[in-house]
Motif scaffolding. Structure first.
Motif, mmCIF file in Angstrom:
data_model
loop_
_atom_site.group_PDB
_atom_site.id
_atom_site.type_symbol
_atom_site.label_atom_id
_atom_site.label_comp_id
_atom_site.label_asym_id
_atom_site.label_seq_id
_atom_site.Cartn_x
_atom_site.Cartn_y
_atom_site.Cartn_z
ATOM 1 N N VAL A 1 0.896 -1.218 0.094
ATOM 2 C CA VAL A 1 0.007 -0.055 0.183
ATOM 3 C C VAL A 1 0.874 1.302 -0.136
ATOM 4 C CG1 VAL A 1 -1.553 1.210 1.508
ATOM 5 C CG2 VAL A 1 -1.884 -1.166 1.195
ATOM 6 N N VAL A 2 0.489 2.273 -0.762
ATOM 7 C CA VAL A 2 1.270 3.487 -0.870
ATOM 8 C C VAL A 2 0.393 4.344 0.018
ATOM 9 C CG1 VAL A 2 1.930 5.469 -2.022
ATOM 10 C CG2 VAL A 2 2.648 3.398 -2.986
ATOM 11 N N LEU A 3 1.382 5.210 1.114
ATOM 12 C CA LEU A 3 0.723 6.181 2.107
ATOM 13 C C LEU A 3 1.353 7.630 1.586
ATOM 14 C CD1 LEU A 3 0.301 5.802 6.007
ATOM 15 C CD2 LEU A 3 1.066 8.086 4.696
ATOM 16 N N SER A 4 0.677 8.210 0.969
ATOM 17 C CA SER A 4 1.062 9.691 0.514
ATOM 18 C C SER A 4 0.837 10.590 1.495
ATOM 19 C CB SER A 4 0.394 9.845 -1.022
ATOM 20 O OG SER A 4 0.668 11.143 -1.273
ATOM 21 N N THR A 5 1.712 11.409 1.632
ATOM 22 C CA THR A 5 1.700 12.481 2.720
ATOM 23 C C THR A 5 1.171 14.001 2.100
ATOM 24 O OG1 THR A 5 3.969 12.998 2.685
ATOM 25 C CG2 THR A 5 3.419 11.606 4.197
ATOM 26 N N HIS A 6 0.836 13.612 1.053
ATOM 27 C CA HIS A 6 0.535 15.005 0.128
ATOM 28 C C HIS A 6 -0.690 15.910 0.319
ATOM 29 C CE1 HIS A 6 -2.228 12.446 -2.165
ATOM 30 N NE2 HIS A 6 -2.991 13.513 -2.492
ATOM 31 N N ARG A 7 -1.458 15.062 1.397
ATOM 32 C CA ARG A 7 -2.537 16.265 1.916
ATOM 33 C C ARG A 7 -2.197 16.882 3.332
ATOM 34 N NH1 ARG A 7 -7.598 11.823 1.269
ATOM 35 N NH2 ARG A 7 -8.184 12.253 -1.190
ATOM 36 N N MET A 8 -0.900 16.339 3.659
ATOM 37 C CA MET A 8 -0.487 16.889 5.065
ATOM 38 C C MET A 8 0.440 17.990 4.850
ATOM 39 S SD MET A 8 -0.020 13.164 6.812
ATOM 40 C CE MET A 8 0.101 13.865 8.610
ATOM 41 N N ARG A 9 -0.076 19.208 4.243
ATOM 42 C CA ARG A 9 0.813 20.465 3.841
ATOM 43 C C ARG A 9 0.416 21.680 4.533
ATOM 44 N NH1 ARG A 9 -2.062 19.342 -1.712
ATOM 45 N NH2 ARG A 9 -4.272 20.060 -1.059
ATOM 46 N N SER A 10 0.222 21.514 6.025
ATOM 47 C CA SER A 10 0.080 22.537 6.760
ATOM 48 C C SER A 10 1.658 23.162 7.569
ATOM 49 C CB SER A 10 -0.956 22.377 7.865
ATOM 50 O OG SER A 10 -0.989 23.122 8.921
ATOM 51 N N ILE A 11 1.867 24.161 7.297
ATOM 52 C CA ILE A 11 2.812 24.818 8.243
ATOM 53 C C ILE A 11 2.105 25.141 9.584
ATOM 54 C CG2 ILE A 11 4.440 26.645 8.519
ATOM 55 C CD1 ILE A 11 4.467 26.990 5.428
ATOM 56 N N VAL A 12 2.397 24.396 10.437
ATOM 57 C CA VAL A 12 1.548 24.616 11.750
ATOM 58 C C VAL A 12 1.950 25.658 12.432
ATOM 59 C CG1 VAL A 12 1.068 23.413 13.974
ATOM 60 C CG2 VAL A 12 1.576 21.765 11.874
ATOM 61 N N SER A 13 3.183 26.042 12.781
ATOM 62 C CA SER A 13 3.524 27.195 13.286
ATOM 63 C C SER A 13 5.080 27.699 13.082
ATOM 64 C CB SER A 13 3.481 27.141 15.006
ATOM 65 O OG SER A 13 4.508 26.222 15.130
ATOM 66 N N ILE A 14 5.091 29.164 12.879
ATOM 67 C CA ILE A 14 6.596 29.667 12.781
ATOM 68 C C ILE A 14 6.886 30.598 13.751
ATOM 69 C CG2 ILE A 14 8.077 31.057 11.584
ATOM 70 C CD1 ILE A 14 6.419 30.344 8.794
ATOM 71 N N ASP A 15 8.060 30.055 14.647
ATOM 72 C CA ASP A 15 8.181 30.997 15.889
ATOM 73 C C ASP A 15 9.382 31.969 15.689
ATOM 74 O OD1 ASP A 15 9.121 31.762 18.496
ATOM 75 O OD2 ASP A 15 8.312 29.969 19.501
ATOM 76 N N PRO A 16 9.151 33.075 15.650
ATOM 77 C CA PRO A 16 10.455 33.957 15.250
ATOM 78 C C PRO A 16 11.478 34.133 16.359
ATOM 79 C CG PRO A 16 8.616 35.123 15.123
ATOM 80 C CD PRO A 16 8.084 33.737 15.391
ATOM 81 N N VAL A 17 10.556 33.967 17.623
ATOM 82 C CA VAL A 17 11.589 34.287 18.890
ATOM 83 C C VAL A 17 12.453 32.878 19.020
ATOM 84 C CG1 VAL A 17 11.542 34.564 21.269
ATOM 85 C CG2 VAL A 17 10.113 35.737 19.912
ATOM 86 N N GLU A 18 11.954 31.887 19.107
ATOM 87 C CA GLU A 18 12.920 30.510 19.197
ATOM 88 C C GLU A 18 13.601 30.077 18.049
ATOM 89 O OE1 GLU A 18 13.529 29.328 22.150
ATOM 90 O OE2 GLU A 18 11.861 30.744 23.147
ATOM 91 N N ARG A 19 12.978 30.785 16.762
ATOM 92 C CA ARG A 19 13.634 30.361 15.614
ATOM 93 C C ARG A 19 13.283 28.875 15.145
ATOM 94 N NH1 ARG A 19 18.141 34.342 16.030
ATOM 95 N NH2 ARG A 19 19.527 32.970 16.143
#
Lengths: 451, 451
Positions: free
Chosen positions: A85-103
């Motif tokens: 079975v192929v498990l494709s991650t193409h639907r999992m395309r969220s940038i959950v968070s970007i933290d500029p302080v902790e970089r």
């Protein structure tokens, strides 16, 4: 036990397709000469919980599982296998968070690497890894292969920027590795164990990456050489000088001719090699002046007056693979040798090309010794195919003989599975298998890959 | 099966001693509150072959084995355990080779880290890792704990400089990991699996380290603050500004007072915290000017005119632990929190100190969020001991609550064994055990440590 149909019904909309007309396109990556098969089922989960559900169902049904990112790999690690079975991650395309302080940023595996780079750049931050496929490959695939790129000579590889992972194991358990702090030594470095494991240990469902402050725009130097040896001496001199370059790339005569044929850049036929060098250091102009001094044997050296001119100078490098692709079918190798042995390697490749009557272009990351010999052949001609494979084997063998490795950044996959045991010894292979069995006792993750 | 006496006779001069008067001093490291025992046997091999012989004999005799570097660890990972043989690497102190072209060195584990740094410096090269123990600890121990230091904010930790390892496994097999090339992705990253594994997976017998060109002599800035919050804001502002500092250290009021008592540096009693910042960048003066701007709430900022003046300014940081040691027995913690939470952590530590009526000095690597709260107590007073332990637990708990880790660079050892399961979850602990069992099924390497 539930039947296959019940299992598929239970997975609902996670099941992308069981129609071979659809699933066929999920059965191969960009590699050549690798086994592939049309997957019976393609699953496309959107969340960690759904990935865990997929793997629990797979365990129950006895399915093997091929994790798949964007399918841009060059070693066949995402190729379909019979009954897998192929498990494709193409639907999992969220940038959950970007933290500029902790970089740091937290992303799902299906995020395209270039999209992440652009998103963090908007906040004045920098995610260095830049594989050639940066515009189309995904973070999950980059983690699976520990992808590199042109940044590595200064910044390192993907693994150097992964702080932590969320991984679903073969039995559906969810493992969290690593941390969100700059340092940490609590327990084994499981993060690095998964980075580069090519889908054989689990499915990465979330990646926490370390970011840097945005660097300055780089300045660029281009130097051409009448002999390969002169270019090699320049690489050695640049490296020995200790100046901080952020890019140090090489292209050989064959590649330059192909680029010239495609884009009419006016390269002299006498040019045997070109170096492309960048520095994003605060003293970039001084660095490139030092680089120019190191290029004693160069026929010509040009330094871009500003970053925009650098972009033009880099055009040739960017066209290397597209230009070679114009010449025929291609088989791209990815060997890495000690930096001082690059000329020896390229000399050998030229001899092999002459010997096998093949065109082989060489370009790559001279600063790391990571070369991409690109063998041009004719897929429809069995003799040409056989010659290409012989050339591939001879080049890979020679890289090992030079104290190098069979793969610098593309991975083992199916393409170099037989080669792994030639690079590693029996003890190492046994330890690899023991570690694999510890995490996936039934060997259901990405069967037929790496080992 | 051979008897114990026959086994020892067979090992010959590898056996350092079986005399408790001698072996006792191999039974502990520099940690407090950790279980220890006088080893029945201390083995001191000089070569990989001899280490393998030791482990084969240990396997045959059923001995457990504690690998030991210089014994400078702070978590008890080299402490003796009942019936466990100590294998000391102190006779393995050869720098095998330094390669300035490939910029790598191959060393035996017993090489003192400071000696390696000095040897490569003679060739214009730089081995960055600089744990506080750099003058007395060894590369093997640094690899076992993934040691850090003041360099980490710019250069990273020990593991970032380990290209490859030779390791003898519990059954005496010799494993080679990694490579000599700049990049490589052939197989799992076993190198990183062993780095930081604290002797629980095997004995490191050779280390291939990556070197950098020697950096410029750094310039130094020292800033003092009237409140902890002002210092914390400065750390956040420096980090957010993205300037490249090569050191960013903090000392709190308690530590400054202890240093002043020892060395009469004339610190104002109103000084709540001091930051020490270095840059070795080409534009160091400009970097420190930016740092000064970021220190908006500082009472005083001093910038060294030259590297020599910087050395003087750093003296206070170097005296931090020696000065705190003057105040009584000490228990050194090593927590790491997200950079933005340092002030929260130090505030909490001050509250704990007041609550438990203890002196607790805090100093550490502000640029990484890696703090070393140093609890002063009276070893001879059970109530004081209990208070110190309570304080230690409260601080470690708070670091976890802040999203941090129980150990930034000292390791888990025996000191934080119970804490590991509080940082990691059940799945992670199970995976740790599975990996350990894959490599050491009988659990004979460093029993009672980490897990």
């Amino acid at each position: 036990m539930t039947t296959r149909e019940e299992a598929l019904a239970g997975l609902g909309r996670i099941v992308l397709s069981t129609d071979p007309d659809v699933t066929a396109s999920y059965g191969f990556d960009q590699s050549r000469f690798t086994d592939r098969a049309t997957p019976p089922i393609v699953l496309a989960p959107t969340t960690t919980v759904e990935v865990a559900e997929c793997l629990r169902v797979a365990a129950e049904q006895g399915w093997t599982v091929v994790p798949r990112g964007a399918g841009t790999g060059l070693s066949g690690a995402a190729n379909g296998a019979a009954d897998a079975v192929v498990l494709s991650t193409h639907r999992m395309r969220s940038i959950v968070s970007i933290d500029p302080v902790e970089r740091l940023a937290v992303v799902q595996p299906g995020v395209v690497t270039g999209d992440l780079r652009a998103a963090v750049a908007e906040q004045g931050l920098f995610y260095p890894p830049d594989p050639g496929s940066v515009a189309i490959s995904t973070i999950g695939g980059n983690v699976a292969t520990n992808a590199g790129g042109m940044c590595c000579v200064k910044y390192g590889v993907t693994g150097d920027f992964v702080l932590g992972l969320e991984v679903v194991l073969a039995d559906g358990r969810v493992l969290r590795t690593g941390r969100r702090t700059a340092k940490g030594v609590a327990g084994y470095d499981l993060t690095r164990l998964f980075v580069g494991s090519e889908g054989t240990l689990g499915v990465v469902t979330e990646v926490t990456v370390r970011l840097l402050p945005a660097p300055r725009e780089p300045l660029t130097l281009v130097a051409t050489f009448g002999t390969l040896a002169a270019a090699g001496e320049a690489v050695a001199a640049i490296t020995a000088s200790g100046v901080s370059v952020s890019m140090l790339e090489i292209m050989d005569r064959t590649t330059l001719r192909a680029v010239d044929r495609m884009a009419r850049m006016g390269f002299d036929d006498d040019t045997a090699a070109m170096l492309l060098v960048q520095s994003d250091a605060p003293d970039a102009a001084a660095v490139l002046a030092d680089v120019e001094k190191a290029c004693v044997g160069a026929v010509d050296v040009a330094i871009g007056e500003d970053p925009a001119e650098g972009t033009q100078l880099l055009e040739a490098r960017r066209l290397a693979l597209p230009a070679l692709e114009q010449l025929g079918d291609w088989l791209l190798d990815d060997v890495c040798v000690p930096r001082s042995r690059i000329v020896d390697l390229i000399d050998h490749i030229e001899a092999v090309a002459a010997d096998e009557q093949l065109t082989i272009g060489v370009f790559g990351h001279a600063g790391d010794g990571n070369m991409h010999p690109t063998i041009i052949y004719d897929e429809s001609d069995p003799a040409s195919r056989a010659g290409a494979l012989r050339a591939f084997d001879r080049i890979t063998r020679h890289a090992l003989d030079l104290g190098g490795t069979i793969t610098g950044e593309h991975g083992v996959g199916r393409l170099k599975k037989d080669w792994l045991a030639r690079e590693l010894d029996d003890t190492s292979m046994a330890v690899h298998r023991a570690v694999r069995s510890a995490l996936d006792p039934e060997g259901r993750m990405n069967p037929g890959n790496v080992f």
